[in-house]
Design an enzyme around this catalytic site. Structure first.
Site, PDB file in Angstrom:
ATOM      1  N   ASP A  58      37.423  42.056  41.726  1.00 14.55           N
ATOM      2  CA  ASP A  58      37.593  41.390  40.375  1.00 14.55           C
ATOM      3  C   ASP A  58      36.289  41.912  39.507  1.00 14.55           C
ATOM      4  O   ASP A  58      35.388  42.130  40.072  1.00 14.55           O
ATOM      5  CB  ASP A  58      37.795  39.777  40.436  1.00 14.55           C
ATOM      6  CG  ASP A  58      37.717  39.172  39.030  1.00 14.55           C
ATOM      7  OD1 ASP A  58      38.417  39.673  38.238  1.00 14.55           O
ATOM      8  OD2 ASP A  58      36.697  38.484  38.807  1.00 14.55           O
ATOM      9  N   ASP A 102      35.904  35.551  42.384  1.00 16.08           N
ATOM     10  CA  ASP A 102      35.157  34.357  42.005  1.00 16.08           C
ATOM     11  C   ASP A 102      36.118  33.238  41.219  1.00 16.08           C
ATOM     12  O   ASP A 102      35.672  32.186  41.200  1.00 16.08           O
ATOM     13  CB  ASP A 102      33.831  34.850  41.385  1.00 16.08           C
ATOM     14  CG  ASP A 102      33.931  34.898  39.879  1.00 16.08           C
ATOM     15  OD1 ASP A 102      35.041  35.555  39.626  1.00 16.08           O
ATOM     16  OD2 ASP A 102      33.338  34.676  39.099  1.00 16.08           O
ATOM     17  N   ASP A 136      41.782  34.432  40.751  1.00 13.47           N
ATOM     18  CA  ASP A 136      41.702  35.480  42.116  1.00 13.47           C
ATOM     19  C   ASP A 136      42.261  34.882  43.082  1.00 13.47           C
ATOM     20  O   ASP A 136      42.447  35.649  44.206  1.00 13.47           O
ATOM     21  CB  ASP A 136      40.104  35.718  42.319  1.00 13.47           C
ATOM     22  CG  ASP A 136      39.596  36.596  40.896  1.00 13.47           C
ATOM     23  OD1 ASP A 136      40.249  37.467  40.488  1.00 13.47           O
ATOM     24  OD2 ASP A 136      38.471  36.269  40.723  1.00 13.47           O
TER      25      ASP A 136
END
Length: 641
Positions: A339, A538, A542
């Site tokens: 990410d 995080d 996600d």
């Protein structure tokens, strides 16, 4: 007063004696093994002096004291699982040796078997040292401030919103934020990072960390059972109880193997007498040796001690594995998807470019812009204000009037002038794009967000902002490439922004304009392309991708949902720990392979030597149990580094 001191001293002596007893009890298996060895020595001396009855008595003591723990373990497991195990093979071999008069050999078998068992227990205890030390440092009390008065209470009584005081040298009892004071905190128990961190007002602090040099007042943000520290404890405990695929296979194999060994031993007790014309004594003796050397003790001990050692090593360095299965699989990862926001980047925009109209005082202009933006909570506005405060000491001005137009920008009045700050459509798209020969177009093509400023004369400034790549991200990606890992960035940003961030961070591929559901489909595509794929994230958005990947890796400073979904948690937002985790996984799997190959080779050599009658029972015991001890010691290597 004297009576109180005597009572206090008595309690201290009692606690000391209890502590000594606990430490002694921890080593009870080793003490029993050593006592067994001592009785064997006395029994051997007695036999040399022709005191056979005394000799056998001491050998019996050696059998009972040395073999009790393993015999109990073997019988309980056999009854519970309805399956024979290695412990039962060893006990049967020792009893069989005694039956045919080989008391010394049987006792030596018990001694070395109990010694290797004590070593295995020591290994397990050592590998669990990190979790034990975590539990020991968990604070039990906190000093709560109620109406200006301090009161010491148990941490379980703390509620969210309580104010607690933490003095120099004390451990912080709860997760929270500092509301008064500045200090330096040792966060090594949380992040694995040994360098203390300086923290002031509004900074987050975590339970179990050490307040080094300043007194601070902390507002409690989480209850005792929800702290980051408690999550670490829970994660490590669950990881140590979960078995890897290799361990599960060995346990299934052990049951079948033990049955085969017993069947072969029964055949060995009869067939060689008729086939090779061996005496019944020799046939039974060779059968007992086979029972010893063919037992898979070393094979069974090849995996679990190594896995526990590796999990403990990771916990010590801020890498938490939720089980041996994930640690084992990590070495097979071929690609890692990241990410962007908060993982590869800092997660908040920063000012990168300021372009002002010709003949304009840029310092004065930025002062005005920051003063107006200070009245907004928008992340871009906060970034501009933070940039001003970082670069200049002048206090911000007070606008005469502010009008917030949600989704577009701000209109403010300062020094009796009207200012527009926001998107290009808000200030006039054509004029914004034409400003300073189209400089804004170049900024946007570089993947930057542009905030425009207009006064009564037209566009006066364009400010470029961007989410900055973490310095450690670049280093971490280089380390992963050295491990042969392909890196991919998944982001909801535009292609221009994604391309720019990918170039800055040296990432191999990027997939832009990803929604949470398209991240999942992208992960499936990457799994088809590369095989075993990990995902690093995080945020709450996600979590689906972390669950879809073969291995989900969450950042410890991320959301609770991400941490709960992931298979591996990095307690510090340091991506270089991923390469460390992969190297640890490879080392663990390498040691497991070494142990399995070594233990099988020793078993085959000992079986062949027995059939060729090169091997006697004491040497068979030494070879068999010695190999077990060696694989356990080899497994301890995973505690280092």
């Amino acid at each position: 007063m004297a009576q109180g001191q005597i009572a206090s001293t008595s309690r201290e002596i009692s606690l000391t004696e209890s502590s000594r007893f606990d430490r002694l009890f921890e080593h009870i298996e080793l003490i029993a093994a050593l006592l067994s060895g001592l009785f064997i020595f006395i029994g051997w001396l007695s036999s040399q002096w022709n005191h056979e009855t005394i000799s056998i008595a001491f050998y019996l003591l050696a059998f009972i004291i040395g073999g009790y723990a393993k015999a109990k373990e073997g019988i309980v497991d056999t009854v519970k699982n309805k399956e024979l195990n290695v412990e039962m093979l060893m006990i049967l071999a020792a009893i069989g040796s005694a039956v045919i008069g080989y008391w010394t050999e049987g006792a030596i078998l018990i001694f070395i078997f109990s010694l290797s068992g004590a070593l295995e227990t020591y290994t397990m205890n050592k590998s669990q040292k990190e979790i034990s030390s975590l539990l020991e440092i968990q604070p039990e009390t906190a000093t709560r401030i109620i109406q200006g008065k301090e009161k010491v209470i148990h941490v379980s009584l703390l509620e969210v919103g309580d104010h607690i005081i933490v003095k120099p040298g004390e451990r912080i009892p709860a997760d929270g934020k500092i509301i008064e004071g500045t200090t330096t905190i040792d966060e090594s128990t949380i992040s694995g990072e040994s360098v203390p961190v300086t923290k002031g007002i509004r900074a987050e602090v975590f339970a179990g960390t050490i307040n080094i040099n300043g007194s601070v007042i902390v507002e409690v943000m989480k209850q005792a059972n929800e702290t980051v520290f408690q999550k670490i404890v829970d994660l490590v405990q669950s990881a140590q109880s979960e078995k890897s695929p290799s361990q599960l296979f060995i346990e299934r194999f052990e049951s079948m193997y033990v049955k085969i060994v017993l069947l072969v031993v029964l055949i060995m007790m009869i067939v060689p007498h008729f086939l090779f014309d061996w005496s019944w004594n020799t046939t039974f003796y060779r059968a007992m040796i086979l029972l010893v050397v063919a037992s898979p003790c070393a094979l069974v001990a090849s995996i679990m001690p190594v896995t526990l050692s590796a999990i403990s090593n990771g916990a010590r360095n801020g890498i938490l594995f939720k089980g041996g299965v994930h640690l084992e699989a990590l070495s097979h990862v071929k690609a890692i998807a990241f990410d962007k926001t908060g993982t590869l980047t800092k997660g908040k925009p920063e000012v990168t470019d300021i372009i002002v109209r010709a003949n304009e005082d840029d310092t004065n202009l930025l002062h005005i812009i920051a003063s107006i933006e200070n009245r907004s909570n928008h992340p871009l506005a906060r970034a501009i204000v933070d940039f001003w405060k970082k670069e200049h000491n002048h206090p911000l001005l007070q606008p005469e009037k502010i009008k917030d137009i949600p989704g577009w920008g701000l209109k403010g009045w300062l020094h009796h002038r009207e200012w527009w700050i926001g998107k290009k459509d808000f200030v006039g798209k054509e004029n914004a794009l034409a400003f300073e020969n189209g400089v804004a177009i170049k900024l946007e093509n570089d993947g930057k967000t542009v905030v425009y400023v207009k006064d009564s004369l037209g566009i006066v400034a364009a400010i470029g902002l961007q989410d900055i790549v973490r310095k450690e991200s670049k280093h971490a990606l280089i380390l992963l490439k050295n491990e042969g890992i392909r890196t991919i960035m998944l982001t909801g940003d535009s292609k221009n922004t994604a391309r720019n961030i990918a170039q800055q961070s040296n990432i191999d591929e990027y997939i832009a304009e990803c929604l949470p559901e398209t991240k999942v489909s992208s992960l499936k595509m990457l799994k088809d392309k590369y095989g075993v794929v990990a995902m690093v994230g995080d945020g709450v958005n996600d979590a689906p991708a972390l669950a879809t990947a073969n291995i989900g890796i969450a950042m410890g400073e991320g959301s609770d949902v991400a941490m709960e979904t992931a298979d591996v948690v990095l307690m510090k937002n340091d991506l270089s720990r991923i390469a460390e985790a992969i190297r640890l996984s490879k080392k663990m799997n390498r040691i497991i392979k070494q142990n399995i190959i070594f233990s099988l080779t020793v078993i085959l050599l000992l079986i062949a030597s027995n059939f060729l009658q090169f091997l006697n029972l004491p040497l068979g015991v030494v070879g068999h149990e010695g190999s077990t001890i060696l694989v356990i010691l080899n497994g301890l290597r995973c505690l280092r580094g």
